[in-house]
Design an enzyme around this catalytic site. Structure first.
Site, short mmCIF file in Angstrom:
data_model
loop_
_atom_site.label_atom_id
_atom_site.label_comp_id
_atom_site.label_asym_id
_atom_site.label_seq_id
_atom_site.Cartn_x
_atom_site.Cartn_y
_atom_site.Cartn_z
CB SER A 1 -0.94 -0.04 1.21
OG SER A 1 -1.86 1.04 1.16
CG HIS B 1 -4.19 -0.80 -0.90
ND1 HIS B 1 -4.03 -0.68 0.45
CD2 HIS B 1 -4.72 -2.03 -1.11
CE1 HIS B 1 -4.44 -1.80 1.04
NE2 HIS B 1 -4.85 -2.62 0.11
CG ASP C 1 -5.95 -5.21 2.39
OD1 ASP C 1 -6.59 -6.21 2.73
OD2 ASP C 1 -5.81 -4.85 1.21
#
Length: 336
Positions: free
Chosen positions: A12, A39, A131
Site C-alpha cells: 500500500s 492499493h 489489509d
C-alpha cells in the site's frame, strides 16, 4: 515433489518504491509467476506495470480476466478490480471492497491459498492500517509461506506490524533487500508435498463472495461469524463478526469487509464528516437568525428580535465547541 511457484505480493503506502526494488532484484532464473496487488484509487490510471517493466528483467502487465498464469511473468491488479487466482488462470471481479479497497490484498492472498495451497509464497510489504493480515492467515492455514517486510525497514510499518501481531508462525520477517534471495531459495528447492490441508468453509465462502457469487451472497445458514451490533459504513447492512485467533474482522451481507482497525478508522472518518456538517449547519443557523433579528428590529418587533439573537448566540457557542474539537483532532493527527 513440488515447487512453490505462485508468488503473491501486497503493498500500500510506499509500495511503488518497495515493489520497484523487489522486481529489480528478482533472480533472473525465477521460475514462478508473481501476482501483485497495490492499493490504488478506483478511478485512477495505474502506471505500475510500466514502472516495473523499466526496472526489472521480467515482462509486466495488468492482469486480464481469464488470462493464463505463466511462470516468469509479473501480473498487476488493475484499478477497481479484485484480482483472484483460479486453477491455471486469473480472474478480475468487481466484488465489494475489502478494507475500503478494490483491489484489496486479502482477496488475492485468500484465493491463492484456496487454489494453490502449499505452492504459495505470500509477501506483505509497506502500508498503512492492516489489509493483508487476514490473507496471510489463510495462506498459513493452507500450508503456504508467509514473508513480511520488517516494520523497521518499511516506509509505512502499519501493515507489516499488524501481520506480525496477528499471524502465527510467519516464516520470514526480513528487510526488503533479503526477500529476492528467499524467493530464489524457495522456488528452486523442490518440497515434499504434505497431506494437503482442507479448505475451511469460511475461506470457501469469502473467496466466492469476492467473486460476486449470488449463491454465497444469499447464503444465510453457512455465513461465517455472528451478527455484531455494528452497521456497514458502505451499505448500512449488519456486519457479521469473524474471529480468527487474535484477528477480529467484520463482513456484511453484500461482501464489504473490514478489519477492526479499518472499521475504527472508517467510523472516525464518518464522525469527522458529521462534525463538519454540524458545524456548517450551526454557523448557517447563526447567520440566518442574526439577519432575521435585524429585520425584526427594523419593524420594531423587539421581543422576536431578542429571541432570534439568543438563538444566534447559542448556535455560535455550539459551533465554537465543535470547531475546537475539529482543531484538536487536526493537531493530534500523526503524520508519517
Amino acid at each position: 515433489m513440488a515447487k512453490q511457484n505462485i508468488i503473491v505480493v501486497g503493498g500500500s503506502a510506499g509500495g511503488v518504491e518497495a515493489l520497484a526494488y523487489l522486481v529489480k532484484h528478482l533472480p533472473p532464473d525465477l521460475n514462478a509467476a508473481v501476482i501483485i496487488v497495490l492499493h490504488v484509487p478506483s478511478h485512477s490510471k495505474s502506471a505500475l506495470p510500466r514502472i516495473l517493466s523499466r526496472v526489472g528483467k521480467f515482462p509486466v502487465s495488468h492482469a486480464q480476466d481469464g488470462e493464463a498464469i505463466v511462470p516468469g511473468w509479473i501480473y498487476v491488479a488493475p484499478p477497481d478490480y479484485h484480482l483472484i487466482l483460479e486453477p491455471g488462470y486469473l480472474r478480475l471481479t468487481r466484488g465489494a471492497k475489502e478494507n475500503r479497497c478494490r483491489p484489496a490484498i486479502d482477496p488475492l492472498f485468500r484465493s491463492a491459498a484456496r487454489t494453490y495451497g502449499q505452492r504459495v509464497i505470500a509477501v506483505l510489504l509497506t502500508g498503512m492500517l492492516d489489509d493483508g493480515t487476514a490473507g496471510l492467515v489463510a495462506v498459513k492455514m493452507r500450508g503456504g509461506v508467509a514473508i513480511v517486510q520488517n516494520p523497521d525497514d518499511a516506509l509505512y510499518p502499519d501493515m507489516p506490524r499488524n501481520a506480525i501481531e496477528n499471524v502465527e508462525d510467519i516464516d520470514h520477517i526480513v528487510p526488503l533487500s533479503d526477500i529476492p534471495s528467499i524467493f530464489a531459495a524457495l522456488v528452486n528447492t523442490p518440497m515434499e508435498v504434505e497431506t494437503e490441508k482442507p479448505i475451511p468453509s469460511k475461506m470457501e465462502f469469502e473467496s466466492e463472495i469476492a467473486k460476486l457469487n449470488l449463491e454465497a451472497v444469499e447464503n444465510e445458514s453457512d455465513r461465517p461469524g455472528k451478527p455484531s451490533t455494528f452497521g456497514c459504513p458502505d451499505c448500512g447492512g449488519i456486519l457479521w463478526e469473524i474471529q480468527e485467533g487474535n484477528l477480529l474482522r467484520f463482513r456484511c451481507r453484500t461482501g464489504h469487509a473490514f478489519s477492526a482497525k479499518t472499521l475504527l478508522a472508517t467510523q472516525s472518518d464518518a464522525l469527522d464528516e458529521a462534525l463538519w456538517v454540524a458545524l456548517r449547519a450551526l454557523e448557517e443557523k447563526a447567520s440566518l437568525s442574526h439577519r432575521m433579528a435585524l429585520r425584526m428590529e427594523a419593524r420594531n418587533l423587539s421581543l422576536s428580535a431578542e429571541r432570534l439573537k439568543h438563538e444566534a448566540e447559542a448556535a455560535l457557542v455550539r459551533a465554537a465547541i465543535i470547531r475546537e474539537v475539529l482543531l484538536k483532532d487536526d493537531t493530534n493527527t500523526d503524520v508519517d
